[in-house]
Each structure stands twice: as C-alpha cells, then as structure tokens.
Design an enzyme around this catalytic site. Structure first.
Site, PDB file in Angstrom:
ATOM      1  N   LYS A 220     -58.516 -30.063   7.297  1.00 59.99           N
ATOM      2  CA  LYS A 220     -57.209 -29.390   7.342  1.00 59.99           C
ATOM      3  C   LYS A 220     -57.274 -28.035   6.646  1.00 59.99           C
ATOM      4  O   LYS A 220     -58.161 -27.770   5.845  1.00 59.99           O
ATOM      5  CB  LYS A 220     -56.116 -30.299   6.783  1.00 59.99           C
ATOM      6  CG  LYS A 220     -55.785 -31.383   7.829  1.00 59.99           C
ATOM      7  CD  LYS A 220     -54.617 -32.228   7.493  1.00 59.99           C
ATOM      8  CE  LYS A 220     -54.354 -33.180   8.695  1.00 59.99           C
ATOM      9  NZ  LYS A 220     -53.422 -34.246   8.375  1.00 59.99           N
TER      10      LYS A 220
ATOM     11  N   ARG B  50     -58.697 -40.949   7.567  1.00 62.21           N
ATOM     12  CA  ARG B  50     -58.737 -40.536   8.975  1.00 62.21           C
ATOM     13  C   ARG B  50     -59.584 -39.271   9.050  1.00 62.21           C
ATOM     14  O   ARG B  50     -59.184 -38.237   8.515  1.00 62.21           O
ATOM     15  CB  ARG B  50     -57.300 -40.275   9.442  1.00 62.21           C
ATOM     16  CG  ARG B  50     -57.157 -39.873  10.890  1.00 62.21           C
ATOM     17  CD  ARG B  50     -55.693 -39.599  11.219  1.00 62.21           C
ATOM     18  NE  ARG B  50     -55.528 -39.179  12.597  1.00 62.21           N
ATOM     19  CZ  ARG B  50     -55.746 -37.929  13.027  1.00 62.21           C
ATOM     20  NH1 ARG B  50     -56.103 -36.990  12.178  1.00 62.21           N
ATOM     21  NH2 ARG B  50     -55.581 -37.625  14.301  1.00 62.21           N
TER      22      ARG B  50
HETATM   23  N1  PMM Z   1     -53.041 -35.719  10.974  1.00 63.65           N
HETATM   24  C1  PMM Z   1     -53.099 -35.267  12.235  1.00 63.65           C
HETATM   25  C2  PMM Z   1     -52.783 -36.111  13.316  1.00 63.65           C
HETATM   26  N2  PMM Z   1     -52.467 -37.393  13.117  1.00 63.65           N
HETATM   27  N3  PMM Z   1     -52.104 -39.189  11.654  1.00 63.65           N
HETATM   28  C3  PMM Z   1     -52.037 -39.681  10.413  1.00 63.65           C
HETATM   29  N4  PMM Z   1     -51.697 -40.960  10.216  1.00 63.65           N
HETATM   30  N5  PMM Z   1     -52.309 -38.893   9.326  1.00 63.65           N
HETATM   31  C4  PMM Z   1     -52.640 -37.586   9.441  1.00 63.65           C
HETATM   32  O1  PMM Z   1     -52.852 -36.916   8.414  1.00 63.65           O
HETATM   33  C5  PMM Z   1     -52.710 -37.032  10.763  1.00 63.65           C
HETATM   34  C6  PMM Z   1     -52.417 -37.885  11.847  1.00 63.65           C
HETATM   35  C7  PMM Z   1     -53.468 -33.841  12.486  1.00 63.65           C
HETATM   36  O2  PMM Z   1     -54.831 -33.684  12.517  1.00 63.65           O
HETATM   37  P1  PMM Z   1     -55.720 -33.660  13.879  1.00 63.65           P
HETATM   38  O3  PMM Z   1     -55.273 -32.489  14.689  1.00 63.65           O
HETATM   39  O4  PMM Z   1     -57.120 -33.565  13.414  1.00 63.65           O
HETATM   40  O5  PMM Z   1     -55.518 -34.926  14.631  1.00 63.65           O
END
Ligand code: PMM
Length: 286
Positions: free
Chosen positions: A204, A244
């Site tokens: 991030k 994640r």
């Molecule tokens: N961050 C993203 C998308 N989905 N879900 C959860 N539970 N927690 C998060 O921090 C989260 C998420 C955004 O990141 P990406 O674009 O890499 O998916």
C-alpha cells in the site's frame, strides 16, 4: 490470504490477471506458496476508482472462482455486493471479504447468514471515489474500533453467528499514512474486540511513502515487498489472525522463521489492557 485481482485497474496487480488462464494459474501458485485462502476481487477499490456494475464484477470473478475451487483452492470473494457474494458462494467461494463491512449493501448480512460462511468486516467509510475526504478521526484507533463494533453489532442483530465474523482495520481506506501507522502500532486495541483480525498492508502507498527516495518519489509498488513482509510478521506477532498479501511466498517464508523461533508474541501495551478493563467496568461497548 493471497490477493488475486481480476481487474484492469487495481493499484498493484491491475490488468495482469484479466485473462482466465493467467488468473487461475496465479491462484494455484498463491496456494502452492502457502496461501490458505485466495482472495478474488473484480472491482478495484484503490482511492479515486470509479465503480463498475454488478454484472461486470460477477463476470470477472465467477469463472475464476469456479476453476480455482475445482482445483481444490480455498477462495474468498472480495466484494461489497450481496448479489456478487451470493453467486460467488454458489460458485464455490468459502468466505466473503467485504471491504464495506456490510455498509455498502444492506442485503449482505442475509447472504452470509444463510450461507453460514465467514464474513470479513473491514473498516470502511465510503466508496473509493470519496474516501480521501472521509479520513478524519479524533483518535483513529478508538474511532475505527467503535465503528467496527457497530458493524459487528449490526451483523449479530441480522442473525450472523459471532464465530463467522473477522474484523479488518482497512488500511488505506479513508486513512492517511499516519492513520495506518497508528493502527499498526495499536493493533491490540482492535484485537480486544474479541474477533479474529485480518491485516491488509501489502504494497500500500503508505509503505511507498515510508520508503520514498531522497527527492520524495514514493517507492514503486513492486519494490515494497520487504516492507510488506515486515508489516505481516509484526501484525501476526501482535496477534492478527491473517494477513492479506500479494507475494505469498515472501510472507510465508518470514512467518516460517517467526514460527521456528517459537512464535514470539509482541507484548500487549498496558493502555490496551486498561481500556478493556475500563470497558468492562463501565459496561461500555466501544
Ligand atoms: N485492501 C484492498 C482490497 N481488499 N480486503 C481486506 N479485507 N483488507 C484490505 O486491506 C483490502 C481488501 C486493496 O488492495 P488491493 O488493490 O491490493 O486488493
């Protein structure tokens, strides 16, 4: 939890897995690298992103979910739409990862209640287009904790079983870099809500800012892996249930080192214990 975004525009892996074979191949690699769940998302949630319609989102995720579950990979669906979640569960998804914590779609609670599946309630204040303006807090940790407690109460009131709920601070969602660091430092205050906690820092932008070059240019997403691994180990050592991440191999290697050295837990800061005691004494649910 390994990240598999089947979107043309996610901030880190957007566009790479738009093709079905590439997406399925990557999901299998994430599992082989140690992911217990592969999280499939069809709508970008990066700040400023425009929404897509439910049919487009479903078309992107359902074939990947079907193929991966047929290959024996455990899958979560990253969606805040009840319709998409319902179809994803039919297609084989085991978990609903809802970045809106149930706020975006009032029907989501019914879907997860009827499916008896785990439901990740992430802290969220609004859709991507508007979330930068929503990053105002008195005390970010206390406020996120209180808002997550509300999401939990709403889920329980809708009949979702407590042992199906997982909370997530939602790093980067209506949060500045300073907010993300504060939440990371005081994870124990969120853990004392009493629910498993998922932590999603991977690549991030606050990590890019931390590692910015001398001219202030943020570190590019692909070069934030060591920082991501550090956040993962610190979060798990602080008591997180899951992390994640995009690069599952790097994080699972680091967690193997942590486990081999006795899985030492970070000490709980005294203020967290005090807060729990205060809540108990005053009967307050924050
Ligand atoms: N961050 C993203 C998308 N989905 N879900 C959860 N539970 N927690 C998060 O921090 C989260 C998420 C955004 O990141 P990406 O674009 O890499 O998916």
């Amino acid at each position: 939890m390994g990240v598999l975004n089947v979107t043309p525009d996610s901030f880190s892996d957007g566009g790479r897995y738009a093709d079905l074979d590439a997406a399925v191949g990557h999901g299998v690699r994430l599992r082989d690298a140690g992911a217990h769940l592969v999280d499939i998302g069809g709508e970008s949630t990066r700040p400023g992103a425009e929404r897509i319609d439910a049919a487009t989102e479903a078309e992107r995720v359902l074939p990947v979910i079907r193929e991966l579950t047929a290959a024996g990979v455990a899958v979560s669906v990253d969606t805040s739409r009840a319709r998409v979640a319902e179809a994803a569960l039919v297609a084989g998804a085991a978990v609903v990862n809802d970045v809106s914590g149930g706020l975006a779609d009032p029907d989501m609670a019914r879907v997860v209640r009827d499916a008896h599946c785990p439901w990740v309630l992430m802290h969220w204040r609004g859709h991507s287009r508007a979330m930068r303006e929503l990053a105002t807090y008195t005390d970010v940790v206390a406020d996120v904790r209180a808002e997550l407690a509300q999401r939990i109460d709403t889920a329980l009131a809708a009949g979702v079983a407590a042992d199906r709920l997982i909370v997530d601070p939602g790093l980067g969602f209506a949060k500045t870099a300073a907010h993300n660091w504060e939440l990371s430092a005081r994870l124990s205050e969120l853990l004392d809500l009493g629910y498993p906690l998922l932590f999603g820092a991977s690549r991030k932008s606050y990590l890019g800012g931390l590692l910015a070059g001398a001219d202030g240019t943020p570190r590019p997403t692909a070069q934030r892996e060591a920082a991501t691994v550090a956040t993962s180990v610190l979060a798990v050592a602080a008591g997180a249930w899951g992390v994640r991440v995009h690069d599952v191999q790097a994080t699972s290697d680091a967690l193997a080192v942590w486990a081999a050295t006795g899985s030492p837990r970070l000490a709980v800061p005294p203020h967290a214990e005090k807060r729990t005691q205060d809540d108990h004494e005053h009967g307050v649910r924050r």
